[in-house]
Structures are given as C-alpha cells and as structure tokens.
Design a protein around this motif. Structure first.
Motif, PDB file in Angstrom:
ATOM      1  N   ALA A  24       0.806  -1.223   0.000  1.00 13.00           N
ATOM      2  CA  ALA A  24       0.000   0.000   0.000  1.00 13.00           C
ATOM      3  C   ALA A  24       0.840   1.274   0.000  1.00 13.00           C
ATOM      4  CB  ALA A  24      -0.938  -0.001   1.204  1.00 13.00           C
ATOM      5  N   LYS A  25       2.150   1.127   0.133  1.00  8.83           N
ATOM      6  CA  LYS A  25       3.005   2.316   0.129  1.00  8.83           C
ATOM      7  C   LYS A  25       3.003   2.985  -1.238  1.00  8.83           C
ATOM      8  CE  LYS A  25       6.791   0.297   1.531  1.00  8.83           C
ATOM      9  NZ  LYS A  25       8.179   0.091   2.030  1.00  8.83           N
ATOM     10  N   HIS A  26       3.303   4.258  -1.260  1.00  4.88           N
ATOM     11  CA  HIS A  26       3.381   4.987  -2.528  1.00  4.88           C
ATOM     12  C   HIS A  26       4.530   4.420  -3.363  1.00  4.88           C
ATOM     13  CE1 HIS A  26       3.628   8.252  -5.404  1.00  4.88           C
ATOM     14  NE2 HIS A  26       2.485   8.724  -4.935  1.00  4.88           N
ATOM     15  N   PRO A  27       4.329   4.231  -4.656  1.00 10.58           N
ATOM     16  CA  PRO A  27       5.429   3.722  -5.495  1.00 10.58           C
ATOM     17  C   PRO A  27       6.627   4.660  -5.497  1.00 10.58           C
ATOM     18  CG  PRO A  27       3.331   3.641  -6.674  1.00 10.58           C
ATOM     19  CD  PRO A  27       3.100   4.447  -5.430  1.00 10.58           C
ATOM     20  N   ILE A  28       7.786   4.075  -5.767  1.00  6.81           N
ATOM     21  CA  ILE A  28       9.000   4.872  -5.953  1.00  6.81           C
ATOM     22  C   ILE A  28       9.536   4.612  -7.354  1.00  6.81           C
ATOM     23  CG2 ILE A  28       9.593   4.843  -3.502  1.00  6.81           C
ATOM     24  CD1 ILE A  28      11.628   2.622  -4.109  1.00  6.81           C
ATOM     25  N   ASN A 246       5.408  -2.044  -6.457  1.00  7.10           N
ATOM     26  CA  ASN A 246       4.750  -2.381  -5.196  1.00  7.10           C
ATOM     27  C   ASN A 246       4.790  -3.878  -4.889  1.00  7.10           C
ATOM     28  OD1 ASN A 246       3.818   0.350  -5.945  1.00  7.10           O
ATOM     29  ND2 ASN A 246       2.679   0.170  -4.036  1.00  7.10           N
TER      30      ASN A 246
END
Length: 384
Positions: A24-28, A246
């Motif tokens: 669920a983290k923001h993509p990098i 992700n």
C-alpha cells in the motif's frame, strides 16, 4: 458477512497483513537508489530461499511465464526434449515446447499418479548419441495434488551428462526442501502467488552455470523473456524493463517473514499441514486422489465417490466463505482440492475441516463419525 473469505486454493494464496501494508506504500522510481537497495535485498533473500549461490532472476510474469522463460533461453529450434506429463501443467510444458519448434518426447503417468523415475532413466540411458538436450518436469503437479520425485529424476539427468533439467517448482518452492545447488538443478522456475505469500505478478527463474553455457549458443527467439538481460541488469540491482514496484515491496516483506520463520520450519509446517489434511480426509471416508507418499505440499486433491464435488465447493463457499479449488479438464466436477500453501496455519486446516464436516452433513453424507476429521487432523498437529 463481508471480507471473511478464506482462500484454500493453490493460488493465489492468502497474503499476510504486513505484506498487504507494504504494497500500500506509494510507489517509488524503479531507476532510483532506493529501489536498487530493495532489489539487492530481495535478490540475496531469493538465493537463500533457493539454497543457491547462482542467479535467481525476477520477471514480471506468472508462473507459466517463468517456466516458458526457463525453456526458451537455453534451447534451439529442433532440439529434442523429454517432458514429464502427469497433469495439466506437465501437459502445458509439452505444448509450450512444441509451440517453439522443439522435438518433444513425453513420459506420462495417469493423472493422480506420480511420474516413474525409471522411465526417465531408461530413456536417458538409451540416448547414447546425447540428442536429449533437456528434461522438463513439474515438481508439484497442482492439478492433481501429486508430488513427483524430482531428486531421483534429477540424478538420472545428471548421469546422462548432457541434458539440462528444467523444473517447474511453482507450487513447491518455499514449501518443500529443494536445495538447488546441492542437487545441481539447472533451471528452476516459480511464481509469486504461491508459497511466496504475495499476489500474482512476479516470476522467478534460478539459473545454474550449465544452463548459462547452453544460453550462449541457444537460438530460440526471445526478447522480453531474454534472461541474459535480467542477469546483466540484476548484477547492477536493476531490471531491464519496468517492474511492478509495489510487488517488490511485498516481496521484500514476505521474504523477511520467511527468513524469520526459517527454512526448516517452513518445510516442517507444510509437511504438517499436508499430513493433517490427508489424515482428516481419510477419517471422513473420502478417497484421496494422490497416493500416500506422493502428496503435494501445496494442495490435497479429494475424489468423493458418494457426494458431489461441486456441491461441496458450493456450500463451502456460500455458507462458510471458504474457497476450495475444483478439478481441471477431464477432472472437472470429479475432484475438489484443498490448498495449504504459503501463509496457512494449523488453525486454517482445522477450520476448513470443521466446515467440510458440516458441509458433508448438510449433503446427507453419513460415511463418517462427526468430529472424526477434526480429531485426525488435530492428532497429526499435536504429534508433529
């Protein structure tokens, strides 16, 4: 009740909460130093999982894509391959091989029975001209719940001296002890939505030195699945094409969980789940589809003869929100399959067996004593 689905199928398998949260983290950016650090960590942990010092490459594919990559990178048009087929996925590798113009010999067994290693030995020993370039086989045949004897078949391949062994371990990697380097396995393919405990989308191919020697002269067409590109970029902790960032977050979290549990514990847990499930099914008077000694660590296939398999699956889903797998191809409607792969615990098995007992009673099946399945499973768990 919403959101109570319990997946008891061979894939996708249940995903741990910490893995879901990681996703669920923001993509990098995938061309950043931060992503390279993740790539380096997961690559090292994949080598740990595969018990290898050689390459384990990460592709954005399903398990089928990983196996296809494992076939096309090391062979040339017209090469003779020996394919083991005792289920849907063994059949698939024969189809893939034929699609690429390979000369395919098959060693078959009835669906529900393991491949006979002696048939491989005889074929390989008869090949005095060394025309067999590869042996392709499925370790855990998901369609039937059968575990094939990879270790023995691999010994026969090694005695041949020339053929590579290319193995589909899609539902056995991370559930069964597969010491890749110790056994000298050349190409080992697997997929993320199985024992890795993450959603579908990543495929893994472990490649040994003999396979890389074959790669240098292999002439089958390849581009996106060209493993040489993945090896070159992987050495720099990057990827040749855009990866699902992700899913790498998920893979990082899942592999950390697996390392914390430890390989021996992971294998022991899957063995316990397999044995407890099979014991429960026997206690319920239901026929197992795979013989004792050849049960897959991923799934147990059941062939009910006095109650309808699809009715069992339907009631399990509608009343208890437990998803079981059905039969495939000519086995559709004839078997049901209970998954116990990846993020599955003793509690899950006991829950599924209790629901199965209630389902059987609802269907009027009386060939068991209520509670017998639970008691049999619990005994295996307590003594393991």
């Amino acid at each position: 009740m919403d959101d109570k689905l319990m997946l008891m199928i061979p894939g996708p398998t249940p995903v741990p909460e910490q893995v879901l949260l990681a996703m669920a983290k923001h993509p990098i950016g995938h061309r950043t130093g931060d992503f390279s650090k993740i790539m380096e960590e997961v690559t090292q942990n994949l080598k740990w999982l595969h018990q290898t010092q050689n390459d384990v490459l990460i592709l954005t594919v399903s398990g089928t894509g990983a196996v296809e990559a494992g076939i096309i990178n090391f062979l040339s048009p017209g090469d003779r391959v020996l394919v083991g087929s005792n289920g849907k996925f063994g059949d698939r590798w024969a189809q893939v091989s034929k699609a690429y113009g390979l000369q395919v010999d098959t060693i078959t067994a009835e669906w529900g029975q393991p491949l006979d290693p002696e048939q491989f030995r005889a074929k390989l020993e008869a090949d005095t001209d060394k025309t067999i370039k590869a042996v392709i086989m499925t370790h855990s045949e998901t369609s039937t719940g059968v575990l094939n004897d990879l270790e023995t078949i691999n010994r026969h391949v090694k005695a041949h001296g020339e053929a590579l062994i290319i193995v589909d371990t899609v539902t056995s990697m991370s559930a069964y002890n597969i010491p890749v380097d110790e056994w000298g396995l050349d190409v080992v393919a697997s997929g993320s939505q199985k024992g890795y405990m993450i959603p579908p989308g990543l495929g893994f191919v472990a490649v040994g030195p003999r396979a890389w020697e074959a790669y240098a002269t292999a002439k089958l067409p390849r581009f996106y699945l060209d493993l040489g590109k993945y090896k070159k970029d992987g050495a720099k902790n990057t990827t040749p094409f855009t990866p699902p960032v992700n899913l790498f977050f998920a893979l990082q979290a899942a592999l950390r969980m697996m390392k914390a549990e430890g390989l021996e514990s992971i294998f022991a847990r899957h063995q316990r789940l397999t044995h407890s499930t099979r014991a429960a099914i026997k206690a319920l008077g239901l026929p197992l589809f795979a013989p004792d000694g050849a049960g897959s660590p991923a799934i147990t296939a059941v062939a009910p003869d006095r109650v309808d398999a699809e009715q069992i699956r339907s009631i399990m889903k509608k009343r208890f929100d437990i998803a079981l797998a059905g039969g495939q191809d000519h086995l559709k409607g004839k078997i049901f399959r209970i998954g116990h792969l990846g993020f599955v615990s003793d509690r899950d098995i006991l829950t599924a067996i209790a629901a199965l007992e209630a389902t059987l009673q609802e269907l009027g099946y009386e060939s068991f004593t209520p509670g017998a399945g639970i008691a049999a499973a619990a005994k295996v768990i307590a003594n393991s």
